[in-house]
Design a protein around this motif. Structure first.
Motif, PDB file in Angstrom:
ATOM      1  N   PHE A   5       3.255   0.195  -7.585  1.00 52.87           N
ATOM      2  CA  PHE A   5       2.859  -0.813  -6.524  1.00 52.87           C
ATOM      3  C   PHE A   5       3.730  -0.756  -5.359  1.00 52.87           C
ATOM      4  CE2 PHE A   5       3.217  -5.331  -5.199  1.00 52.87           C
ATOM      5  CZ  PHE A   5       1.764  -5.170  -4.620  1.00 52.87           C
ATOM      6  N   ALA A   6       5.174  -0.869  -5.885  1.00 47.07           N
ATOM      7  CA  ALA A   6       6.316  -0.896  -4.936  1.00 47.07           C
ATOM      8  C   ALA A   6       6.203   0.597  -3.882  1.00 47.07           C
ATOM      9  CB  ALA A   6       7.623  -0.776  -5.539  1.00 47.07           C
ATOM     10  N   VAL A   7       5.821   1.721  -4.317  1.00 48.66           N
ATOM     11  CA  VAL A   7       5.520   2.675  -3.493  1.00 48.66           C
ATOM     12  C   VAL A   7       4.372   2.541  -2.738  1.00 48.66           C
ATOM     13  CG1 VAL A   7       5.148   5.191  -3.829  1.00 48.66           C
ATOM     14  CG2 VAL A   7       6.947   4.364  -5.430  1.00 48.66           C
ATOM     15  N   ALA A  12       2.514   1.785   2.508  1.00 49.31           N
ATOM     16  CA  ALA A  12       1.316   1.190   3.332  1.00 49.31           C
ATOM     17  C   ALA A  12       1.866   0.861   4.802  1.00 49.31           C
ATOM     18  CB  ALA A  12       0.898  -0.282   2.788  1.00 49.31           C
ATOM     19  N   VAL A  13       3.041   0.479   5.044  1.00 46.61           N
ATOM     20  CA  VAL A  13       3.793   0.194   6.339  1.00 46.61           C
ATOM     21  C   VAL A  13       3.451   1.333   7.472  1.00 46.61           C
ATOM     22  CG1 VAL A  13       5.728  -0.426   7.576  1.00 46.61           C
ATOM     23  CG2 VAL A  13       5.325  -1.569   5.295  1.00 46.61           C
ATOM     24  N   PRO A  14       3.926   2.595   7.002  1.00 45.19           N
ATOM     25  CA  PRO A  14       3.595   3.559   7.959  1.00 45.19           C
ATOM     26  C   PRO A  14       2.327   3.810   8.191  1.00 45.19           C
ATOM     27  CG  PRO A  14       4.855   4.514   6.453  1.00 45.19           C
ATOM     28  CD  PRO A  14       4.755   3.182   6.166  1.00 45.19           C
ATOM     29  N   VAL A  15       1.644   3.844   7.065  1.00 43.07           N
ATOM     30  CA  VAL A  15       0.200   4.048   7.025  1.00 43.07           C
ATOM     31  C   VAL A  15      -0.617   3.070   7.981  1.00 43.07           C
ATOM     32  CG1 VAL A  15      -2.136   4.139   5.948  1.00 43.07           C
ATOM     33  CG2 VAL A  15      -0.178   5.321   4.984  1.00 43.07           C
ATOM     34  N   TYR A  16      -0.440   2.006   8.043  1.00 42.87           N
ATOM     35  CA  TYR A  16      -1.042   0.744   9.020  1.00 42.87           C
ATOM     36  C   TYR A  16      -0.609   1.139  10.522  1.00 42.87           C
ATOM     37  CZ  TYR A  16      -1.590  -3.412  11.478  1.00 42.87           C
ATOM     38  OH  TYR A  16      -2.108  -4.458  12.115  1.00 42.87           O
ATOM     39  N   PHE A  17       0.650   1.415  10.811  1.00 46.71           N
ATOM     40  CA  PHE A  17       0.992   1.875  11.875  1.00 46.71           C
ATOM     41  C   PHE A  17       0.334   2.969  12.692  1.00 46.71           C
ATOM     42  CE2 PHE A  17       4.342  -1.137  11.114  1.00 46.71           C
ATOM     43  CZ  PHE A  17       4.393  -2.143  12.160  1.00 46.71           C
ATOM     44  N   VAL A  18       0.086   3.932  11.830  1.00 45.30           N
ATOM     45  CA  VAL A  18      -0.771   5.215  12.291  1.00 45.30           C
ATOM     46  C   VAL A  18      -2.071   4.773  12.461  1.00 45.30           C
ATOM     47  CG1 VAL A  18      -1.299   7.445  11.316  1.00 45.30           C
ATOM     48  CG2 VAL A  18       1.043   6.687  11.143  1.00 45.30           C
ATOM     49  N   CYS A  19      -2.911   4.119  11.583  1.00 51.08           N
ATOM     50  CA  CYS A  19      -4.070   3.604  11.677  1.00 51.08           C
ATOM     51  C   CYS A  19      -4.184   2.683  12.885  1.00 51.08           C
ATOM     52  CB  CYS A  19      -4.553   2.918  10.483  1.00 51.08           C
ATOM     53  SG  CYS A  19      -4.669   3.946   8.891  1.00 51.08           S
ATOM     54  N   ARG A  20      -3.095   1.955  13.007  1.00 49.58           N
ATOM     55  CA  ARG A  20      -3.418   0.891  14.244  1.00 49.58           C
ATOM     56  C   ARG A  20      -3.138   1.813  15.658  1.00 49.58           C
ATOM     57  NH1 ARG A  20       0.938  -3.679  15.601  1.00 49.58           N
ATOM     58  NH2 ARG A  20       1.966  -2.085  16.792  1.00 49.58           N
ATOM     59  N   PRO A  37      -7.534  -0.860  11.105  1.00 49.32           N
ATOM     60  CA  PRO A  37      -6.083  -0.427  10.705  1.00 49.32           C
ATOM     61  C   PRO A  37      -6.060  -1.165   9.578  1.00 49.32           C
ATOM     62  CG  PRO A  37      -5.883  -1.173  12.821  1.00 49.32           C
ATOM     63  CD  PRO A  37      -7.128  -1.464  12.705  1.00 49.32           C
ATOM     64  N   TRP A  38      -6.212  -2.585   8.939  1.00 52.17           N
ATOM     65  CA  TRP A  38      -6.296  -2.898   7.647  1.00 52.17           C
ATOM     66  C   TRP A  38      -7.135  -2.242   6.620  1.00 52.17           C
ATOM     67  CZ3 TRP A  38      -2.249  -5.719   6.573  1.00 52.17           C
ATOM     68  CH2 TRP A  38      -1.491  -6.327   7.601  1.00 52.17           C
ATOM     69  N   ALA A  39      -8.447  -2.110   6.991  1.00 58.98           N
ATOM     70  CA  ALA A  39      -9.256  -1.464   6.001  1.00 58.98           C
ATOM     71  C   ALA A  39      -9.093   0.032   5.817  1.00 58.98           C
ATOM     72  CB  ALA A  39     -10.842  -1.472   6.599  1.00 58.98           C
ATOM     73  N   ALA A  40      -8.452   0.770   6.806  1.00 56.75           N
ATOM     74  CA  ALA A  40      -8.168   2.127   6.815  1.00 56.75           C
ATOM     75  C   ALA A  40      -6.912   2.190   5.820  1.00 56.75           C
ATOM     76  CB  ALA A  40      -7.691   3.048   8.048  1.00 56.75           C
ATOM     77  N   THR A  41      -5.936   1.331   6.034  1.00 56.20           N
ATOM     78  CA  THR A  41      -4.704   1.215   5.120  1.00 56.20           C
ATOM     79  C   THR A  41      -4.890   0.831   3.794  1.00 56.20           C
ATOM     80  OG1 THR A  41      -3.518   0.549   7.041  1.00 56.20           O
ATOM     81  CG2 THR A  41      -2.531   0.041   4.969  1.00 56.20           C
ATOM     82  N   ALA A  42      -5.921   0.078   3.405  1.00 58.47           N
ATOM     83  CA  ALA A  42      -6.432  -0.334   2.129  1.00 58.47           C
ATOM     84  C   ALA A  42      -6.848   0.791   1.501  1.00 58.47           C
ATOM     85  CB  ALA A  42      -7.233  -1.699   2.323  1.00 58.47           C
ATOM     86  N   VAL A  43      -7.707   1.901   2.038  1.00 58.64           N
ATOM     87  CA  VAL A  43      -8.195   2.921   1.600  1.00 58.64           C
ATOM     88  C   VAL A  43      -7.213   4.019   1.523  1.00 58.64           C
ATOM     89  CG1 VAL A  43     -10.185   4.504   1.933  1.00 58.64           C
ATOM     90  CG2 VAL A  43     -10.721   2.281   2.112  1.00 58.64           C
ATOM     91  N   PRO A  46      -3.816   4.041  -1.240  1.00 58.57           N
ATOM     92  CA  PRO A  46      -4.111   4.212  -2.780  1.00 58.57           C
ATOM     93  C   PRO A  46      -4.357   5.981  -2.920  1.00 58.57           C
ATOM     94  CG  PRO A  46      -4.876   2.263  -2.047  1.00 58.57           C
ATOM     95  CD  PRO A  46      -4.537   2.782  -1.056  1.00 58.57           C
ATOM     96  N   ALA A  47      -5.109   6.391  -1.880  1.00 63.11           N
ATOM     97  CA  ALA A  47      -5.368   7.758  -1.985  1.00 63.11           C
ATOM     98  C   ALA A  47      -4.299   8.472  -1.939  1.00 63.11           C
ATOM     99  CB  ALA A  47      -6.551   8.071  -0.900  1.00 63.11           C
ATOM    100  N   ILE A  48      -3.275   8.078  -1.063  1.00 62.09           N
ATOM    101  CA  ILE A  48      -2.224   9.151  -1.023  1.00 62.09           C
ATOM    102  C   ILE A  48      -1.314   9.076  -2.120  1.00 62.09           C
ATOM    103  CG2 ILE A  48       0.147   9.107   0.481  1.00 62.09           C
ATOM    104  CD1 ILE A  48      -1.625   8.548   2.797  1.00 62.09           C
ATOM    105  N   CYS A  49      -1.151   7.597  -2.541  1.00 65.21           N
ATOM    106  CA  CYS A  49      -0.415   7.574  -3.856  1.00 65.21           C
ATOM    107  C   CYS A  49      -0.833   8.385  -5.009  1.00 65.21           C
ATOM    108  CB  CYS A  49      -0.239   5.958  -4.138  1.00 65.21           C
ATOM    109  SG  CYS A  49       0.872   5.077  -3.125  1.00 65.21           S
ATOM    110  N   CYS A  50      -2.000   8.218  -5.179  1.00 62.93           N
ATOM    111  CA  CYS A  50      -2.891   8.828  -6.293  1.00 62.93           C
ATOM    112  C   CYS A  50      -2.478  10.280  -6.332  1.00 62.93           C
ATOM    113  CB  CYS A  50      -4.147   8.366  -6.504  1.00 62.93           C
ATOM    114  SG  CYS A  50      -4.279   6.745  -7.102  1.00 62.93           S
ATOM    115  N   SER A  51      -2.771  10.655  -4.855  1.00 61.57           N
ATOM    116  CA  SER A  51      -2.506  12.367  -4.992  1.00 61.57           C
ATOM    117  C   SER A  51      -1.234  12.758  -4.860  1.00 61.57           C
ATOM    118  CB  SER A  51      -3.000  12.638  -3.251  1.00 61.57           C
ATOM    119  OG  SER A  51      -4.219  12.404  -3.022  1.00 61.57           O
ATOM    120  N   CYS A  52      -0.129  11.741  -4.514  1.00 66.38           N
ATOM    121  CA  CYS A  52       1.209  12.206  -4.859  1.00 66.38           C
ATOM    122  C   CYS A  52       1.507  12.157  -6.289  1.00 66.38           C
ATOM    123  CB  CYS A  52       2.077  11.164  -4.098  1.00 66.38           C
ATOM    124  SG  CYS A  52       2.272  11.551  -2.350  1.00 66.38           S
TER     125      CYS A  52
END
Length: 157
Positions: A5-7, A12-20, A37-43, A46-52
């Motif tokens: 969750f912490a990861v 999510a912070v840089p992902v949000y700014f890239v999406c914005r 930006p919020w919807a794209a960050t929410a999707v 987690p996809a990036i975390c699971c992939s990593c």
């Protein structure tokens, strides 16, 4: 669980700014600029975390060294329920290559089925009571086959 969750939260912070930035670059609708930006960050997060996690598991974890047990004549003699896992090693290791009938009988015991003089069959259990076939030509093993794997040998005269 908390670590994951912490990861995700940190990611999510840089992902949000890239999406914005993407939203401002490609969309002119003010409502879409707020939602995207919020919807794209929410999707995406987690996809990036699971992939990593998956890639980390593949690279460093996982039991890549899993191997089936080596052939053991004493365990083979215990019956078909014990034979199936050893069959793969028995075939792949060329243990029976070039052996005569006496040597095979000493190692594997009396065949469960000896329908022909040229083929001895041993019950190895498995899903549907599979057989290991040991094929002879001129008194020597020329092939060892099971439902899952087979190996043929050339006779050296």
């Amino acid at each position: 669980m908390f670590f994951m969750f912490a990861v995700c939260l940190v990611l999510a912070v840089p992902v949000y700014f890239v999406c914005r930035w993407v939203a401002r670059k490609f969309f002119n609708d003010p409502a879409l600029l707020k939602i995207f930006p919020w919807a794209a960050t929410a999707v995406i997060t987690p996809a990036i975390c699971c992939s990593c996690v998956f890639l980390f598991y593949i690279a460093f974890g996982g039991d890549r060294s899993y191997s089936l047990p080596d052939f053991d004549a004493d365990q083979w003699a215990c019956g078909p329920d014990y034979r199936f896992p050893m069959t793969f090693h028995l075939i792949a290791s060329d243990t029976l290559r070039g052996m005569n009938r006496i040597q095979v009988r000493r190692l594997l015991g009396k065949p469960d089925l000896d329908a022909a003089d040229s083929v001895w069959s041993y019950s190895i259990g498995g899903d549907k009571d599979q057989l290991l076939d040991v094929k002879f030509r001129r008194g020597r093993v020329v092939a060892v086959e099971s439902f899952y794997e087979s190996r043929a040998y050339e006779l050296n005269e």
